[in-house]
Design a protein around this motif. Structure first.
Motif, PDB file in Angstrom:
ATOM      1  N   PRO A   1       0.784  -1.123  -0.154  1.00  0.00           N
ATOM      2  CA  PRO A   1       0.049   0.069   0.019  1.00  0.00           C
ATOM      3  C   PRO A   1       0.950   1.296   0.091  1.00  0.00           C
ATOM      4  N   GLY A   2       0.417   2.195  -0.554  1.00  0.00           N
ATOM      5  CA  GLY A   2       1.092   3.617  -0.718  1.00  0.00           C
ATOM      6  C   GLY A   2       0.863   4.224   0.751  1.00  0.00           C
ATOM      7  N   THR A   3       0.879   5.516   0.670  1.00  0.00           N
ATOM      8  CA  THR A   3       0.628   6.461   1.919  1.00  0.00           C
ATOM      9  C   THR A   3      -0.164   7.710   1.634  1.00  0.00           C
ATOM     10  N   LEU A   4      -0.830   7.800   2.434  1.00  0.00           N
ATOM     11  CA  LEU A   4      -2.032   9.081   2.571  1.00  0.00           C
ATOM     12  C   LEU A   4      -1.373  10.434   3.486  1.00  0.00           C
ATOM     13  N   PHE A   5      -0.811  11.346   3.203  1.00  0.00           N
ATOM     14  CA  PHE A   5      -0.354  12.537   3.729  1.00  0.00           C
ATOM     15  C   PHE A   5      -1.288  13.628   3.847  1.00  0.00           C
TER      16      PHE A   5
ATOM     17  N   ALA B   1     -11.549   5.677   5.579  1.00  0.00           N
ATOM     18  CA  ALA B   1     -11.389   4.606   4.653  1.00  0.00           C
ATOM     19  C   ALA B   1     -10.057   4.332   4.389  1.00  0.00           C
ATOM     20  N   ALA B   2      -9.018   5.179   4.326  1.00  0.00           N
ATOM     21  CA  ALA B   2      -7.742   4.714   4.066  1.00  0.00           C
ATOM     22  C   ALA B   2      -7.261   3.986   5.231  1.00  0.00           C
ATOM     23  N   ALA B   3      -7.469   4.265   6.567  1.00  0.00           N
ATOM     24  CA  ALA B   3      -7.095   3.768   7.615  1.00  0.00           C
ATOM     25  C   ALA B   3      -7.611   2.454   7.845  1.00  0.00           C
ATOM     26  N   ALA B   4      -9.043   2.141   7.344  1.00  0.00           N
ATOM     27  CA  ALA B   4      -9.651   1.071   7.667  1.00  0.00           C
ATOM     28  C   ALA B   4      -8.935  -0.094   6.641  1.00  0.00           C
ATOM     29  N   ALA B   5      -8.645   0.287   5.643  1.00  0.00           N
ATOM     30  CA  ALA B   5      -7.904  -0.455   4.600  1.00  0.00           C
ATOM     31  C   ALA B   5      -6.544  -0.833   4.818  1.00  0.00           C
ATOM     32  N   GLY B   6      -5.879  -0.397   6.004  1.00  0.00           N
ATOM     33  CA  GLY B   6      -4.565  -0.511   6.279  1.00  0.00           C
ATOM     34  C   GLY B   6      -3.650   0.310   5.714  1.00  0.00           C
ATOM     35  N   VAL B   7      -3.877   1.373   4.901  1.00  0.00           N
ATOM     36  CA  VAL B   7      -3.070   2.472   4.470  1.00  0.00           C
ATOM     37  C   VAL B   7      -2.466   3.176   5.558  1.00  0.00           C
ATOM     38  N   THR B   8      -1.077   3.652   5.379  1.00  0.00           N
ATOM     39  CA  THR B   8      -0.513   4.492   6.490  1.00  0.00           C
ATOM     40  C   THR B   8      -0.779   5.814   6.298  1.00  0.00           C
ATOM     41  N   VAL B   9      -1.446   6.687   7.401  1.00  0.00           N
ATOM     42  CA  VAL B   9      -1.937   8.120   7.051  1.00  0.00           C
ATOM     43  C   VAL B   9      -0.650   8.765   7.824  1.00  0.00           C
ATOM     44  N   VAL B  10      -0.252   9.960   7.416  1.00  0.00           N
ATOM     45  CA  VAL B  10       0.790  10.467   8.001  1.00  0.00           C
ATOM     46  C   VAL B  10       0.553  11.907   8.009  1.00  0.00           C
ATOM     47  N   PRO B  11       0.285  12.678   9.215  1.00  0.00           N
ATOM     48  CA  PRO B  11       0.270  14.006   9.426  1.00  0.00           C
ATOM     49  C   PRO B  11       1.545  14.935   8.832  1.00  0.00           C
ATOM     50  N   ILE B  12       1.127  15.952   8.152  1.00  0.00           N
ATOM     51  CA  ILE B  12       2.341  16.915   7.954  1.00  0.00           C
ATOM     52  C   ILE B  12       1.683  18.146   8.543  1.00  0.00           C
ATOM     53  N   PRO B  13       2.048  18.370   9.686  1.00  0.00           N
ATOM     54  CA  PRO B  13       1.387  19.421  10.559  1.00  0.00           C
ATOM     55  C   PRO B  13       1.879  20.953  10.006  1.00  0.00           C
ATOM     56  N   GLY B  14       0.936  21.933  10.346  1.00  0.00           N
ATOM     57  CA  GLY B  14       1.254  23.205  10.204  1.00  0.00           C
ATOM     58  C   GLY B  14       0.137  24.025  10.575  1.00  0.00           C
ATOM     59  N   ALA B  15      -0.162  25.056   9.853  1.00  0.00           N
ATOM     60  CA  ALA B  15      -1.035  26.182  10.371  1.00  0.00           C
ATOM     61  C   ALA B  15      -2.541  25.475  10.582  1.00  0.00           C
ATOM     62  N   CYS B  16      -3.067  26.095  11.608  1.00  0.00           N
ATOM     63  CA  CYS B  16      -4.554  25.937  11.834  1.00  0.00           C
ATOM     64  C   CYS B  16      -5.169  27.128  12.665  1.00  0.00           C
TER      65      CYS B  16
ATOM     66  N   LEU C   1      -4.544   3.993  -3.247  1.00  0.00           N
ATOM     67  CA  LEU C   1      -3.645   3.930  -2.363  1.00  0.00           C
ATOM     68  C   LEU C   1      -3.185   2.396  -2.008  1.00  0.00           C
ATOM     69  N   LEU C   2      -4.100   1.616  -2.159  1.00  0.00           N
ATOM     70  CA  LEU C   2      -3.924   0.182  -1.967  1.00  0.00           C
ATOM     71  C   LEU C   2      -2.922  -0.399  -2.996  1.00  0.00           C
ATOM     72  N   ALA C   3      -3.100   0.512  -4.141  1.00  0.00           N
ATOM     73  CA  ALA C   3      -2.420  -0.077  -5.473  1.00  0.00           C
ATOM     74  C   ALA C   3      -0.858   0.549  -5.374  1.00  0.00           C
ATOM     75  N   GLY C   4      -0.500   1.428  -4.186  1.00  0.00           N
ATOM     76  CA  GLY C   4       0.842   1.808  -4.028  1.00  0.00           C
ATOM     77  C   GLY C   4       1.216   3.243  -4.249  1.00  0.00           C
ATOM     78  N   ALA C   5      -0.160   4.141  -4.631  1.00  0.00           N
ATOM     79  CA  ALA C   5       0.078   5.400  -4.662  1.00  0.00           C
ATOM     80  C   ALA C   5       0.309   6.152  -3.378  1.00  0.00           C
ATOM     81  N   ARG C   6       1.218   7.095  -3.581  1.00  0.00           N
ATOM     82  CA  ARG C   6       1.367   8.049  -2.523  1.00  0.00           C
ATOM     83  C   ARG C   6       0.701   9.696  -2.783  1.00  0.00           C
ATOM     84  N   ILE C   7      -0.320   9.766  -1.990  1.00  0.00           N
ATOM     85  CA  ILE C   7      -1.345  10.792  -2.135  1.00  0.00           C
ATOM     86  C   ILE C   7      -1.365  11.740  -0.897  1.00  0.00           C
ATOM     87  N   ALA C   8      -1.291  13.173  -1.400  1.00  0.00           N
ATOM     88  CA  ALA C   8      -1.447  14.166  -0.207  1.00  0.00           C
ATOM     89  C   ALA C   8      -2.791  14.417  -0.245  1.00  0.00           C
ATOM     90  N   LEU C   9      -3.398  14.975   0.773  1.00  0.00           N
ATOM     91  CA  LEU C   9      -4.464  15.653   0.972  1.00  0.00           C
ATOM     92  C   LEU C   9      -4.509  17.181   1.734  1.00  0.00           C
TER      93      LEU C   9
END
Ligand code: SAM
Length: 286
Positions: free
Chosen positions: A4-8, A101-116, A74-82
């Protein structure tokens, strides 16, 4: 089957472009696809950064369907940013369904923190931040908004609200009506931008300010309101303790000093202590 890829989940600035982190820029440049709330808006940011990563629209109205499609990629290996239009995705912004959905499918979800905006406003509010409640946007309709505020009137934690510029004055008035005009509050407007302004005062003062100064309703705003001060005197045993304390203090001190000290020692509200002190003095504690 590929790994699986990664969701950022990438935070972007809430105004000042200098708030985009190096890590956010590198991530946006390095992924296969950027899922964006508004592809035109994010396209402008990417153009300024010289980034050519393909964009894919993911907004409130299409998220349910597109989350499944992105998860398959993502499951096919893509690296995607939201990203969202500004600040941290999912904070009063789309993305929750995709992350779930990504987390339930076992994809790693990575935070890239910043402004809020909520955190930026809290950081300058000067109100307690050890515990706070993020309420996001209140309902736009007056009746629903007031009903919701009524449920928050005794909330002891600092409250954080987002608000659209054209509703700021009305919401301040509703907050004052629901929580009392004396409640300390802060309005953070256009944070990190040219016209950044932090208004501080009681809710009543901010209502008056909004009536006198149209600028307050220009631009984006976060409202921070102090939590309710819990009334420590909530049962009859505590009331008896307060009365004993007041009786002892009143025997030695003028009323106002006795009340000051009793407020300090008991944690009860001043007007409550004052009422009890008057009743004791009149000999009608009831
Ligand atoms: N995801 C964003 C975040 O991390 O803050 C919030 C998105 S929400 C749709 C937009 C709301 O955030 C605005 O209506 C306003 O209440 C607040 N906001 C965004 N940028 C702001 C700024 N520069 N100054 C003050 N409030 C801001």
């Amino acid at each position: 089957m590929s790994a699986p890829g990664t969701l950022f989940i990438v935070a972007t600035p809430i105004g000042n472009r200098g708030d985009l982190t190096d890590r956010a820029r590198d991530t946006l440049a390095g992924v296969d696809l950027i899922a964006a709330e508004d592809t035109r808006h994010t396209g402008q940011l990417l153009a300024q950064l010289g980034i050519r990563t393909p964009l894919y629209a993911l907004h409130e109205h299409n998220e349910a369907g597109r989350a499944a499609e992105l998860t398959a990629r993502l499951l096919a290996g893509a690296r995607i940013a939201l990203v969202s239009d500004a600040g941290t995705p999912l904070i009063s912004d789309p993305g929750y369904r995709l992350v779930a959905a990504a987390a339930a499918a076992g994809v790693t979800v990575v935070p890239i923190p910043g402004a809020c905006a909520a955190v930026a406003a809290l950081s300058v509010a000067g109100l307690p931040t050890d515990r706070f409640v993020f309420e996001g946007f209140l309902p736009p309709r007056a009746a629903a908004r007031r009903a919701q505020l009524a449920t928050l009137a005794t909330e002891p934690r600092t409250l954080v609200f987002y608000e659209a510029p054209h509703r700021v004055a009305e919401t301040l008035a509703d907050l004052a009506a629901a929580f009392g005009g004396e409640r300390p509050a802060v309005l953070g407007r256009e944070l990190t931008k040219l016209h950044e302004t932090v208004y501080r005062g009681t809710l009543a003062e901010l209502v008056a300010r909004a009536a006198a100064d149209p600028n307050i309703a220009r631009g984006e705003a976060v409202l921070i309101v102090a939590g309710a001060v819990p009334d420590a005197v909530s049962d009859s045993a505590e009331l008896q303790r307060l009365d004993r304390l007041l009786a002892a203090l009143l025997a030695a001190l003028p009323l106002s000093q006795a009340v000051d000290l009793a407020v300090e020692f008991s944690g009860a509200r001043r007007n409550r202590v004052y009422e009890r002190a008057l009743a004791l003095k009149r000999g009608t504690p009831g």
